[in-house]
Design an enzyme around this catalytic site. Structure first.
Site, PDB file in Angstrom:
ATOM      1  N   ALA A   1       0.743   5.426  -2.008  1.00 41.23           N
ATOM      2  CA  ALA A   1       0.720   5.177  -3.547  1.00 41.23           C
ATOM      3  C   ALA A   1       2.195   5.367  -3.960  1.00 41.23           C
ATOM      4  O   ALA A   1       1.983   4.583  -5.562  1.00 41.23           O
ATOM      5  CB  ALA A   1       0.464   6.686  -3.544  1.00 41.23           C
TER       6      ALA A   1
ATOM      7  N   ASN B   1      -5.646  12.595   0.262  1.00 48.24           N
ATOM      8  CA  ASN B   1      -4.723  11.931   1.041  1.00 48.24           C
ATOM      9  C   ASN B   1      -4.991  10.960   2.372  1.00 48.24           C
ATOM     10  O   ASN B   1      -6.370  10.597   1.885  1.00 48.24           O
ATOM     11  CB  ASN B   1      -2.901  12.802   1.860  1.00 48.24           C
ATOM     12  CG  ASN B   1      -2.630  11.845   2.816  1.00 48.24           C
ATOM     13  OD1 ASN B   1      -1.938  11.157   1.904  1.00 48.24           O
ATOM     14  ND2 ASN B   1      -2.519  11.866   3.394  1.00 48.24           N
TER      15      ASN B   1
ATOM     16  N   ARG C   1      -7.094  -0.276  -6.963  1.00 42.42           N
ATOM     17  CA  ARG C   1      -7.094   0.958  -6.168  1.00 42.42           C
ATOM     18  C   ARG C   1      -7.500   2.177  -6.601  1.00 42.42           C
ATOM     19  O   ARG C   1      -6.834   2.277  -7.860  1.00 42.42           O
ATOM     20  CB  ARG C   1      -6.092   0.972  -4.857  1.00 42.42           C
ATOM     21  CG  ARG C   1      -6.432  -0.541  -4.387  1.00 42.42           C
ATOM     22  CD  ARG C   1      -5.628   0.140  -2.624  1.00 42.42           C
ATOM     23  NE  ARG C   1      -6.169   0.810  -2.297  1.00 42.42           N
ATOM     24  CZ  ARG C   1      -5.506   1.062  -0.805  1.00 42.42           C
ATOM     25  NH1 ARG C   1      -4.037   1.245  -0.852  1.00 42.42           N
ATOM     26  NH2 ARG C   1      -6.388   2.062   0.133  1.00 42.42           N
TER      27      ARG C   1
ATOM     28  N   ASP D   1      -2.034  10.737  -1.810  1.00 43.82           N
ATOM     29  CA  ASP D   1      -2.183   9.401  -3.359  1.00 43.82           C
ATOM     30  C   ASP D   1      -2.394  10.439  -4.247  1.00 43.82           C
ATOM     31  O   ASP D   1      -2.210   9.897  -5.115  1.00 43.82           O
ATOM     32  CB  ASP D   1      -3.269   8.615  -2.512  1.00 43.82           C
ATOM     33  CG  ASP D   1      -2.901   8.073  -1.382  1.00 43.82           C
ATOM     34  OD1 ASP D   1      -2.737   8.820  -0.464  1.00 43.82           O
ATOM     35  OD2 ASP D   1      -2.669   6.304  -2.267  1.00 43.82           O
TER      36      ASP D   1
ATOM     37  N   ARG E   1       0.725  -1.312  -0.251  1.00 46.94           N
ATOM     38  CA  ARG E   1       0.105   0.015  -0.040  1.00 46.94           C
ATOM     39  C   ARG E   1       1.245   1.434  -0.448  1.00 46.94           C
ATOM     40  O   ARG E   1       2.154   0.654  -0.091  1.00 46.94           O
ATOM     41  CB  ARG E   1      -1.067   0.278   0.959  1.00 46.94           C
ATOM     42  CG  ARG E   1      -0.617  -1.268   2.581  1.00 46.94           C
ATOM     43  CD  ARG E   1      -0.219  -0.162   2.867  1.00 46.94           C
ATOM     44  NE  ARG E   1      -0.244   1.032   3.178  1.00 46.94           N
ATOM     45  CZ  ARG E   1       1.252   2.543   3.699  1.00 46.94           C
ATOM     46  NH1 ARG E   1       2.826   2.015   3.920  1.00 46.94           N
ATOM     47  NH2 ARG E   1       0.974   3.483   3.573  1.00 46.94           N
TER      48      ARG E   1
ATOM     49  N   GLN F   1      -2.086   2.170  10.228  1.00 46.21           N
ATOM     50  CA  GLN F   1      -1.580   2.533   9.548  1.00 46.21           C
ATOM     51  C   GLN F   1       0.086   3.270  10.284  1.00 46.21           C
ATOM     52  O   GLN F   1       1.506   3.422   9.554  1.00 46.21           O
ATOM     53  CB  GLN F   1      -1.219   3.329   8.098  1.00 46.21           C
ATOM     54  CG  GLN F   1      -1.950   2.277   6.615  1.00 46.21           C
ATOM     55  CD  GLN F   1      -3.133   2.542   6.584  1.00 46.21           C
ATOM     56  OE1 GLN F   1      -3.711   2.743   7.663  1.00 46.21           O
ATOM     57  NE2 GLN F   1      -4.056   2.936   5.684  1.00 46.21           N
TER      58      GLN F   1
END
Ligand code: MRU
Length: 357
Positions: free
Chosen positions: A53, A250, A88, A240, A51, A199
């Site tokens: 970007a 983001n 995604r 992102d 994960r 995260q």
């Protein structure tokens, strides 16, 4: 960057297999996983074994390599590219990397396309490392300036994981932090837990620990009071998708941090490689915002008393939950963008000047 004192990258290609660190198991288990097919690659992106970007962009690039190995046929490649882009929706890096691979392969004969694809995917990774290192050197100047004035540890708040685990090495938001640490500037990081997938707690705090950088995990709602108390010198987050007008998409919750930072006059920086800029979309409402399974909210995973990974339900069984994965911070709340080319205003003129657009 280091894990248990050993240098790693987040992804690499070896003997026709893509190797990744399975991020769904961190920080409790360090597992290197093999991706052998396009299906494996798409699954790794969707389930967030990889994960962040830049890393999902690089993974998609290697996905094209795996597609060629699996079935060296134009229609299979086209379908694989489409599936990768759709795996995604929010980070523009996926499309950027797949388009770049297809462009490189266009007109190439089927006996040569594998070598060319491997080289290009490797090149995407090398470029990302280089860009992230430069983001760090550019961001370092900002931290250094604050330190020279304050003459005490610089407190930096970050959200989600825009660390080396989200890229190939260095990270974006964390790269200035790693550079400051290497230079001997004392830093302390407030790590937003970043619900629902944690995260911040699971990945950012873990990687900072491995690099020996002081950090404290906070609940996502704590940043505001810390800013009011003067305990945050600056915020640095990742993105992102950055629009050409400087709006930044983001991880969900970034916007609220930017609002709190604005109210408390705390500088709010966004760090990004140019692969994250979407030069086409003009209005942030057009950015596809990923909505993930609500089970990511209603259930939590951690170690049980025997040290085994266990998932438990934390919400009432009958309750509905909604899990939007990203939000948009308007450019007016962003102090500046830290890129591989330098630091610029979060505005079309700032970005155009830096990237000659
Ligand atoms: O859902 P994730 O974990 O992929 O989201 C990651 C982020 O929001 C990061 O801040 C962003 O991708 C930048 S990574 C350098």
């Amino acid at each position: 960057m280091k894990i248990d004192g050993k240098e790693y990258r987040t992804i690499w290609f070896e003997n026709n297999v893509v190797k990744i660190i399975d991020q769904t198991k961190l920080p409790h288990q360090f597992i290197i996983k093999n991706l052998k097919t396009i299906k494996d690659t798409i699954n790794a992106i969707k389930t967030m074994e990889v994960r962040g970007a830049p890393l999902i962009g690089a993974t998609a690039a290697y996905g094209i390599v795996l597609a060629i190995i699996e079935n060296n046929d134009q229609s299979f490649l086209k379908q694989s590219a489409k599936d990768l882009i759709n795996s995604r929706p929010t980070a523009i890096n996926l499309k950027w990397a797949v388009d770049r691979m297809l462009k490189k392969l266009s007109g190439v004969s089927s006996d040569k396309n594998l070598d060319i694809a491997i080289n290009e995917a490797n090149e995407i990774c090398e470029e990302d490392i280089n860009f992230c290192e430069n983001i760090g050197l550019n961001g370092l100047k900002i931290i250094e300036k604050i330190y020279n004035k304050k003459k005490d540890a610089v407190n930096i708040l970050t959200h989600c994981n825009a660390g080396w685990l989200a890229t190939i090495n260095w990270g974006t938001a964390t790269s200035p932090i790693y550079h400051a640490n290497k230079k001997g500037i004392p830093v302390h990081i407030w790590v937003d837990e970043t619900r629902p997938r944690n995260q911040g707690a699971n990945l950012t705090s873990y990687e900072l620990n491995e690099e020996g950088i002081k950090n404290t995990i906070i609940a996502d709602n704590t940043g505001g009071i810390l800013m009011q108390r003067g305990e945050v010198d600056l915020c640095i987050v990742g993105t992102d998708r950055t629009l050409s007008n400087g709006d930044v998409c983001n991880k969900i919750g970034t916007y609220l941090k930017a609002l709190a930072a604005h109210d408390n006059k705390v500088p709010f920086y966004v760090a990004l490689p140019s692969s994250t800029i979407d030069w086409n979309i003009k209005d942030y409402k057009e950015i596809p915002i990923e909505e993930r399974n609500s089970e990511e909210l209603s259930h939590m995973e951690g170690l049980d008393e025997n040290g085994n990974l266990k998932k438990i339900q934390v919400y009432p069984q009958k309750s509905k939950a909604m899990n939007l994965a990203f939000d948009v911070t308007p450019a007016k709340y962003v102090t500046a963008l830290i890129t591989e080319k330098g630091v610029c205003d979060a505005s079309s003129s700032g970005l155009k000047k830096l990237f000659n657009k």
